[in-house]
Write a protein that holds these residues in place. Structure first.
Motif, PDB file in Angstrom:
ATOM      1  N   VAL A   1       4.849   7.145   2.399  1.00 49.80           N
ATOM      2  CA  VAL A   1       4.587   5.970   3.145  1.00 49.80           C
ATOM      3  C   VAL A   1       4.395   4.795   1.990  1.00 49.80           C
ATOM      4  O   VAL A   1       3.556   4.953   1.329  1.00 49.80           O
TER       5      VAL A   1
ATOM      6  N   GLU B   1       3.524   0.662   2.974  1.00 48.42           N
ATOM      7  CA  GLU B   1       3.197  -0.288   3.672  1.00 48.42           C
ATOM      8  C   GLU B   1       3.380  -1.591   3.383  1.00 48.42           C
ATOM      9  O   GLU B   1       2.723  -1.964   2.244  1.00 48.42           O
ATOM     10  N   LYS B   2       3.807  -2.567   4.022  1.00 45.37           N
ATOM     11  CA  LYS B   2       3.944  -4.028   3.430  1.00 45.37           C
ATOM     12  C   LYS B   2       3.976  -4.960   4.694  1.00 45.37           C
ATOM     13  O   LYS B   2       4.803  -4.651   5.597  1.00 45.37           O
TER      14      LYS B   2
ATOM     15  N   SER C   1       0.063   3.901  13.718  1.00 46.69           N
ATOM     16  CA  SER C   1       1.180   3.547  14.237  1.00 46.69           C
ATOM     17  C   SER C   1       1.420   4.885  15.422  1.00 46.69           C
ATOM     18  O   SER C   1       0.810   5.874  15.353  1.00 46.69           O
TER      19      SER C   1
ATOM     20  N   LYS D   1       0.875  -1.186  -0.083  1.00 48.09           N
ATOM     21  CA  LYS D   1       0.053  -0.029  -0.042  1.00 48.09           C
ATOM     22  C   LYS D   1       0.873   1.270  -0.291  1.00 48.09           C
ATOM     23  O   LYS D   1       1.851   1.299   0.774  1.00 48.09           O
ATOM     24  N   ARG D   2       0.797   2.052  -0.846  1.00 47.77           N
ATOM     25  CA  ARG D   2       1.447   3.326  -0.879  1.00 47.77           C
ATOM     26  C   ARG D   2       0.618   4.461  -0.833  1.00 47.77           C
ATOM     27  O   ARG D   2      -0.643   4.725  -1.174  1.00 47.77           O
TER      28      ARG D   2
ATOM     29  N   THR E   1      11.344   3.744   9.897  1.00 53.10           N
ATOM     30  CA  THR E   1      10.432   2.535   9.646  1.00 53.10           C
ATOM     31  C   THR E   1       9.966   2.127  10.843  1.00 53.10           C
ATOM     32  O   THR E   1      10.356   2.229  12.118  1.00 53.10           O
TER      33      THR E   1
ATOM     34  N   LEU F   1       5.692   0.026   8.203  1.00 53.22           N
ATOM     35  CA  LEU F   1       5.549   1.418   7.457  1.00 53.22           C
ATOM     36  C   LEU F   1       6.948   1.877   7.143  1.00 53.22           C
ATOM     37  O   LEU F   1       7.765   1.908   8.014  1.00 53.22           O
ATOM     38  N   TYR F   2       7.384   2.129   5.901  1.00 54.19           N
ATOM     39  CA  TYR F   2       8.507   2.618   5.343  1.00 54.19           C
ATOM     40  C   TYR F   2       8.252   4.089   5.157  1.00 54.19           C
ATOM     41  O   TYR F   2       7.406   4.453   4.097  1.00 54.19           O
TER      42      TYR F   2
ATOM     43  N   GLY G   1       2.483  -4.700   7.589  1.00 52.46           N
ATOM     44  CA  GLY G   1       2.440  -4.294   8.716  1.00 52.46           C
ATOM     45  C   GLY G   1       3.737  -3.385   9.202  1.00 52.46           C
ATOM     46  O   GLY G   1       3.834  -2.815  10.400  1.00 52.46           O
TER      47      GLY G   1
ATOM     48  N   HIS H   1      -1.028   6.611   9.887  1.00 52.66           N
ATOM     49  CA  HIS H   1      -1.163   5.190   9.330  1.00 52.66           C
ATOM     50  C   HIS H   1      -1.198   4.209  10.254  1.00 52.66           C
ATOM     51  O   HIS H   1      -0.698   2.947  10.063  1.00 52.66           O
TER      52      HIS H   1
ATOM     53  N   LYS I   1       3.102  -0.973  12.415  1.00 50.82           N
ATOM     54  CA  LYS I   1       1.624  -0.714  12.740  1.00 50.82           C
ATOM     55  C   LYS I   1       1.609  -0.985  14.302  1.00 50.82           C
ATOM     56  O   LYS I   1       1.895  -2.070  14.718  1.00 50.82           O
TER      57      LYS I   1
END
Length: 116
Positions: A15, A17-18, A56, A3-4, A111, A22-23, A20, A54, A114
């Motif tokens: 951001v 997300e992969k 977190s 998810k971008r 990084t 977050l980058y 759980g 997001h 979540k």
């Protein structure tokens, strides 16, 4: 699924997300005229907002990569860092000197997991 979010200038997402995790893209202060402490506070406030948006928070940070233009100002950045984070919730971290951040004194890449 990846998810971008937050497409920026058609060159990156704020951001990604992969699984759980977050980058986050690099985050700079909002006012280049501020000193290191002011720019650092601005960066951390933006990180708090992005984390919350997001799912977190800063207690779920896994790692931080910090770029500063003047390593002599690292103590000012460290003071704000210690104010921002709880001693038992510190992520891994590297601080790297950078010769040019387009007028900013600091840029931070984090990084996080979540929450929940």
């Amino acid at each position: 699924m990846i998810k971008r979010s937050g497409l920026h200038a058609d060159i990156l997402h704020e951001v990604v997300e992969k699984d759980g995790i977050l980058y986050f893209a690099g985050i700079t202060g909002e006012d280049k005229s501020q000193d290191m402490a002011g720019q650092t506070r601005s960066v951390f406030a933006q990180i708090d907002e992005l984390l919350a948006a997001h799912g977190s928070d800063k207690d779920h940070l896994l790692t931080a990569l910090i770029f500063v233009t003047d390593m002599k100002q690292k103590p000012a950045m460290n003071t704000v860092w210690k104010e921002w984070l709880k001693p038992g919730q510190l992520p891994t971290r590297a601080t790297i000197g950078s010769s040019d951040l387009d007028g900013y004194l600091i840029e931070v890449v984090v990084t996080a997991a979540k929450a929940g």
